[in-house]
Design a protein around this motif. Structure first.
Motif, short mmCIF file in Angstrom:
data_model
loop_
_atom_site.label_atom_id
_atom_site.label_comp_id
_atom_site.label_asym_id
_atom_site.label_seq_id
_atom_site.Cartn_x
_atom_site.Cartn_y
_atom_site.Cartn_z
N UNK A 1 43.79 30.21 35.32
CA UNK A 1 44.11 31.24 34.34
C UNK A 1 45.02 30.70 33.23
N UNK A 2 46.04 29.93 33.61
CA UNK A 2 46.95 29.37 32.60
C UNK A 2 46.21 28.41 31.67
N UNK A 3 45.29 27.63 32.22
CA UNK A 3 44.48 26.73 31.38
C UNK A 3 43.66 27.54 30.38
N UNK A 4 43.06 28.64 30.84
CA UNK A 4 42.29 29.49 29.94
C UNK A 4 43.15 30.12 28.88
N UNK A 5 44.35 30.57 29.26
CA UNK A 5 45.26 31.19 28.30
C UNK A 5 45.70 30.18 27.24
N UNK A 6 46.03 28.96 27.67
CA UNK A 6 46.44 27.92 26.72
C UNK A 6 45.31 27.58 25.77
N UNK A 7 44.07 27.65 26.27
CA UNK A 7 42.90 27.35 25.44
C UNK A 7 42.48 28.53 24.59
N UNK A 8 43.30 29.60 24.55
CA UNK A 8 43.04 30.79 23.73
C UNK A 8 41.78 31.54 24.15
N UNK A 9 41.41 31.45 25.44
CA UNK A 9 40.31 32.24 25.97
C UNK A 9 40.78 33.68 26.11
N UNK A 10 39.98 34.68 25.73
CA UNK A 10 40.40 36.07 25.91
C UNK A 10 40.85 36.35 27.34
N UNK A 11 41.87 37.21 27.48
CA UNK A 11 42.51 37.42 28.78
C UNK A 11 41.50 37.82 29.85
N UNK A 12 40.62 38.77 29.54
CA UNK A 12 39.65 39.22 30.53
C UNK A 12 38.75 38.08 30.98
N UNK A 13 38.30 37.27 30.03
CA UNK A 13 37.43 36.15 30.36
C UNK A 13 38.18 35.10 31.17
N UNK A 14 39.43 34.83 30.82
CA UNK A 14 40.23 33.87 31.59
C UNK A 14 40.42 34.34 33.03
N UNK A 15 40.64 35.63 33.22
CA UNK A 15 40.77 36.18 34.57
C UNK A 15 39.48 36.04 35.35
N UNK A 16 38.35 36.32 34.71
CA UNK A 16 37.06 36.20 35.39
C UNK A 16 36.77 34.75 35.78
N UNK A 17 37.06 33.82 34.88
CA UNK A 17 36.84 32.41 35.19
C UNK A 17 37.71 31.97 36.37
N UNK A 18 38.97 32.43 36.38
CA UNK A 18 39.86 32.09 37.49
C UNK A 18 39.36 32.67 38.80
N UNK A 19 38.85 33.91 38.75
CA UNK A 19 38.33 34.54 39.97
C UNK A 19 37.11 33.80 40.49
N UNK A 20 36.19 33.42 39.59
CA UNK A 20 34.99 32.71 40.03
C UNK A 20 35.33 31.33 40.56
N UNK A 21 36.32 30.66 39.95
CA UNK A 21 36.72 29.34 40.44
C UNK A 21 37.30 29.44 41.85
N UNK A 22 38.12 30.49 42.08
CA UNK A 22 38.70 30.67 43.41
C UNK A 22 37.63 30.99 44.44
#
Length: 419
Positions: free
Chosen positions: A9-30
């Protein structure tokens, strides 16, 4: 698993990915990293979270705000407040605060409030040669009153996560919202008097004042009606949201006479898009919340706090410090949905009522909306005022002081949470 979620999630946030998308990516990775969590079960958790009847209130409250805040209403409210407090020390900035408080009973959205009121008052402040950085600071902080007094979208989301009463949260938010309004107005007066800032000098037009007061009266009555209906059980929060939309439509059509098919289409589209964003955040946060619960992260945090922090006031201080830090980086809806499962066990361990926790959380996270580096209302008002964000932040001092005082009251004095 929790560490992986946080890292992705922090990587997505730093990369300026929208919050909802960053959360989804983190959930799928986990989920992909564990053979105990099938993806279809994760999707079921996401869908189940939005199959909630109280959530229907969100699009209707947003539609109410879109209908009421457009057209002649905004100009009428600004006209009334300008005639009332515009001649006081700090009066032009106090108009920002009072406007936000009144619009807060209509829209429930700090971002919508900052954009709508800023577009109306900034040209007037510029004509007065008012310090635009101070104008932006007063509006950026005052706009967050919208999400504390009813109706409030974040309080609905907290109620959904904590299984708390929406009506009780709405009623409890009234006093903290009024305290913030009074405190921000005093800050405007104090700065205006100390710096001898410009004030409104145009002659009073009593006829225009009465006309504007008449036009704004229905909007001013709406939050009072919402609190009465919920407090005395005349309707559920969802029913109140639908009734408020019908009320807004009738007032716009019959009294203001500015409800055209084009404006109705625009209002529905605006509310629909805003609702879609919120629902996507809810679904993504539900996936993360379920994974963290599955990993027993909230229980581990609560257990660590119980073992290492004994004093109740220290637990509250720790929760506030964590919320303030996270609120500086995370959007408020996502922060509410993610932090509620974490802090609810901690609050229960010290005997804190969930209603008090909800108000404390929303007041706390609201400060993040006008705190760098990701302060939404801070950036909006600075852009409208055409000043640098750093200049606005430097003018924020008195407003931060007021906000922290109110946060301390709602955190440590339960009497300020109305029942």
């Amino acid at each position: 698993m929790s560490a992986l979620i946080l890292f992705v999630f922090l990587c997505g946030a730093v990369a300026a990915v929208p919050i909802a998308h960053a959360l989804l990516i983190a959930a799928m990775a986990a989920a992909a990293s564990s053979d105990r969590i099938p993806l279809d079960l994760l999707v079921q958790q996401m869908v189940a979270q939005v199959q909630s009847f109280p959530l229907i209130a969100i699009p209707f409250f947003m539609l109410t705000g879109a209908l009421m805040m457009g057209g002649r209403l905004g100009q009428a409210i600004i006209g009334v407040l300008t005639a009332t407090v515009g001649r006081w020390h700090g009066g032009p900035a106090q108009v920002n605060v009072l406007s936000s408080t009144m619009f807060g009973g209509v829209s429930g959205s700090a971002v919508a409030d900052a954009a709508a009121i800023g577009a109306l008052v900034m040209p007037w402040h510029r004509r007065l040669r008012y310090p635009m950085a101070f104008s932006a600071a007063s509006l950026a902080s005052a706009a967050t009153i919208d999400i504390i007094i009813p109706p409030s979208i974040p309080l609905i989301l907290f109620a959904l996560s904590a299984n708390a009463s929406i009506a009780a949260l709405f009623f409890a938010g009234v006093l903290p919202g009024l305290l913030l309004c009074g405190g921000f107005m005093f800050a405007c007066w104090w700065v205006g008097k100390r710096r001898n800032l410009p004030r409104e000098t145009a002659p009073r037009d009593r006829a225009a004042f009465r006309r504007n007061l008449l036009h704004s009266a229905p909007a001013l009555a709406l939050p009072v009606l919402i609190v009465i209906f919920l407090r005395f059980g005349f309707a559920t929060p969802t029913e109140v949201a639908i009734l408020s939309t019908l009320y807004a439509g009738l007032v716009s059509a019959l009294m203001y006479r500015d409800l055209s098919i084009k404006r109705l289409h625009h209002a529905v589209l605006e509310a629909g898009l805003a609702t879609g964003v919120v629902l996507l955040v809810i679904m993504a946060s539900a996936a993360i919340g379920w994974l963290l619960t599955f990993d027993q992260m909230p229980q581990h945090i609560a257990q660590w706090v119980q073992e290492n922090v004994s004093a109740k006031w220290m637990v509250i201080l720790l929760m506030n410090a964590m919320m303030l830090f996270i609120g500086m980086f995370l959007d408020l809806p996502a922060a509410v949905l993610l932090l509620t499962p974490v802090f609810l066990p901690m609050a229960q361990s010290i005997g804190m009522d969930p209603i008090q926790l909800g108000i404390m959380m929303v007041v706390n996270l609201a400060i993040g909306l006008y705190t760098p580096p990701v302060g939404t209302t801070l950036f909006i008002t600075s852009s409208l005022a055409q000043v640098k964000v750093g200049e606005t932040v430097r003018a924020m001092g008195p407003f931060y002081l007021v906000a922290f005082l109110v946060l301390g009251l709602v955190s440590y004095v339960p009497a300020f949470i109305l029942r």
